[in-house]
Scaffold this active site. Sequence first.
Site, PDB file in Angstrom:
ATOM      1  N   ASN A 150       0.803  -1.217   0.000  1.00 24.54           N
ATOM      2  CA  ASN A 150       0.000   0.000   0.000  1.00 24.54           C
ATOM      3  C   ASN A 150       0.841   1.273   0.000  1.00 24.54           C
ATOM      4  O   ASN A 150       0.370   2.325  -0.393  1.00 24.54           O
ATOM      5  CB  ASN A 150      -0.961   0.012   1.196  1.00 24.54           C
ATOM      6  CG  ASN A 150      -0.279  -0.315   2.500  1.00 24.54           C
ATOM      7  OD1 ASN A 150       0.384  -1.346   2.618  1.00 24.54           O
ATOM      8  ND2 ASN A 150      -0.395   0.540   3.479  1.00 24.54           N
ATOM      9  N   SER A 206     -11.068  -5.401   0.914  1.00 22.16           N
ATOM     10  CA  SER A 206     -11.727  -4.292   1.610  1.00 22.16           C
ATOM     11  C   SER A 206     -12.525  -3.469   0.617  1.00 22.16           C
ATOM     12  O   SER A 206     -12.108  -3.284  -0.526  1.00 22.16           O
ATOM     13  CB  SER A 206     -10.683  -3.421   2.308  1.00 22.16           C
ATOM     14  OG  SER A 206     -11.319  -2.332   2.938  1.00 22.16           O
ATOM     15  N   HIS A 208     -13.506  -0.096   0.818  1.00 19.31           N
ATOM     16  CA  HIS A 208     -13.284   1.338   0.608  1.00 19.31           C
ATOM     17  C   HIS A 208     -12.057   1.666  -0.230  1.00 19.31           C
ATOM     18  O   HIS A 208     -11.805   2.828  -0.523  1.00 19.31           O
ATOM     19  CB  HIS A 208     -13.260   2.084   1.944  1.00 19.31           C
ATOM     20  CG  HIS A 208     -12.031   1.890   2.776  1.00 19.31           C
ATOM     21  ND1 HIS A 208     -11.080   2.859   2.909  1.00 19.31           N
ATOM     22  CD2 HIS A 208     -11.599   0.843   3.512  1.00 19.31           C
ATOM     23  CE1 HIS A 208     -10.114   2.421   3.717  1.00 19.31           C
ATOM     24  NE2 HIS A 208     -10.415   1.195   4.095  1.00 19.31           N
ATOM     25  N   CYS A 332      -2.201   5.111   8.270  1.00 14.51           N
ATOM     26  CA  CYS A 332      -2.092   4.813   9.698  1.00 14.51           C
ATOM     27  C   CYS A 332      -0.827   5.418  10.282  1.00 14.51           C
ATOM     28  O   CYS A 332      -0.798   5.781  11.446  1.00 14.51           O
ATOM     29  CB  CYS A 332      -2.077   3.321   9.924  1.00 14.51           C
ATOM     30  SG  CYS A 332      -3.172   2.458   8.822  1.00 14.51           S
TER      31      CYS A 332
HETATM   32  C1  LIG Z   1      -6.297  -0.445   3.683  1.00 10.41           C
HETATM   33  C2  LIG Z   1      -5.513  -1.666   3.868  1.00 10.41           C
HETATM   34  C3  LIG Z   1      -5.774  -2.546   4.931  1.00 10.41           C
HETATM   35  C4  LIG Z   1      -6.842  -2.271   5.951  1.00 10.41           C
HETATM   36  O1  LIG Z   1      -8.144  -2.340   5.419  1.00 10.41           O
HETATM   37  P1  LIG Z   1      -9.346  -1.590   6.189  1.00 10.41           P
HETATM   38  O2  LIG Z   1     -10.565  -1.975   5.428  1.00 10.41           O
HETATM   39  O3  LIG Z   1      -9.044  -0.127   6.120  1.00 10.41           O
HETATM   40  O4  LIG Z   1      -9.366  -2.103   7.582  1.00 10.41           O
HETATM   41  C5  LIG Z   1      -5.003  -3.674   5.027  1.00 10.41           C
HETATM   42  N1  LIG Z   1      -4.035  -3.955   4.138  1.00 10.41           N
HETATM   43  C6  LIG Z   1      -3.759  -3.141   3.096  1.00 10.41           C
HETATM   44  C7  LIG Z   1      -2.687  -3.518   2.131  1.00 10.41           C
HETATM   45  C8  LIG Z   1      -4.473  -1.972   2.934  1.00 10.41           C
HETATM   46  O5  LIG Z   1      -4.186  -1.150   1.927  1.00 10.41           O
END
Ligand SMILES: *Cc1c(COP(=O)(O)O)cnc(C)c1O
Length: 398
Positions: A150, A206, A208, A332
């Site tokens: 990410n 996920s 979002h 984060c």
């Molecule tokens: C955003 C993200 C998460 C966390 O997902 P949430 O739905 O925000 O809890 C975990 N791993 C990666 C690689 C992400 O980009």
Amino acid sequence: MIYLDNAATTQVRQEVLDAMIEYMRENYANPSSIYQNASCVKVAMDVAREKIARAINADHSNEIFFTGSGTEAINWAIKSIAYELFENRKHIITTAIEHHAVLHTCKYLETVGYDVTYLPVDEYGMVTAQQVANAIRPDTIMVAVMMANNEVGTIMPVAEIGQAIKKINETRNREDRIYFFIDAIQAVGHIPVDVNELGVDLLAISGHKIYAAKGVGALYVRRGVKLMPFIHGGGQERGRRGGTENVAGIVGMGVAIELAIKEMQAENEKQTALRDYLITQILEKIPYSKLNGHPTKRLPSNVNIIFDYIEGEGILLMLDFNGICASSGSACTSGSLDPSHVLLAMGLPHERAHGSLRLSIGKDTTKEDLDKVIDVLPKIIERLRQISPLWEEKEGAI
Ligand SMILES: *Cc1c(COP(=O)(O)O)cnc(C)c1O
């Protein structure tokens, strides 16, 4: 406002919002109720489940379980496998550049008796299948590797890792097999993900990050993998995940993933061109700047650049002042002053890891947006360097 933080979250797209509103206003019944209204809600959730299964080429929609976030899906997958097999085996393999949802889950498991290997990565943030194979021990229960990072966008060789695990599993009894978990949250809906090709047992998604709502995620669990309930409660999700479902969020995620798959190829071509334009322009216009992450095995949306002699926080504030939303690491960590664990793991020293900027492109990003960045960023970097003691030291040395 120019939004270039799509790796942190995305705007809910109109088609998703329309679908969600229907399941909050007209079809608001509890899917566990028995009247007709309720069964149509249940059907809508099953349709979403099928769409998600199809998007990742799962054999069956009952391999998809809905969760309250990607983080929950990750916690569920890792802890469920760990607890199931704790008695005799307690070794987990992961990488140093995972999302905190994986890293902190592993850190927690270490406090209750598990042993975790955090594989180092190369300068691009990559691990190899050979590294994974070499780390496997007789008591290894699980390998957890992300598909795409990410922060720096590096795409990991997860299919080869899956092959390596499969090869070792062929020499083991079924009950001694190693489970393979992938955090595919930055990958699903962005690059092709095929659970069978990857040989993965559990995979987290996920909503979002793909233009659906926040607070909804999914866990793929290959048929035959025993999954303990993580949230105890009612009989929802076939008794595995209690709690009245986030129906609107789930329906919306189904719509989002279907559209993302349909548009993937065109989006990838468009975003890759935008990405490479932005990278080339920044590196050309700004001295002492360097691309982080792999130059080609990289998400089409990700630009992550390091600017020597300054701090990422200053860049973010001045970009914000210019109406540009970006990030220095993950969402984060950008609230804290710690440098990114990803950049540190890639071998960057602390002071350099502080000067990173992540610009993540989305489906609505235009070339004009990027031209604005290309216009203001060199001025911002120059100003910050003028007031930076590190820059002064360096200039003095010349
Ligand atoms: C955003 C993200 C998460 C966390 O997902 P949430 O739905 O925000 O809890 C975990 N791993 C990666 C690689 C992400 O980009």
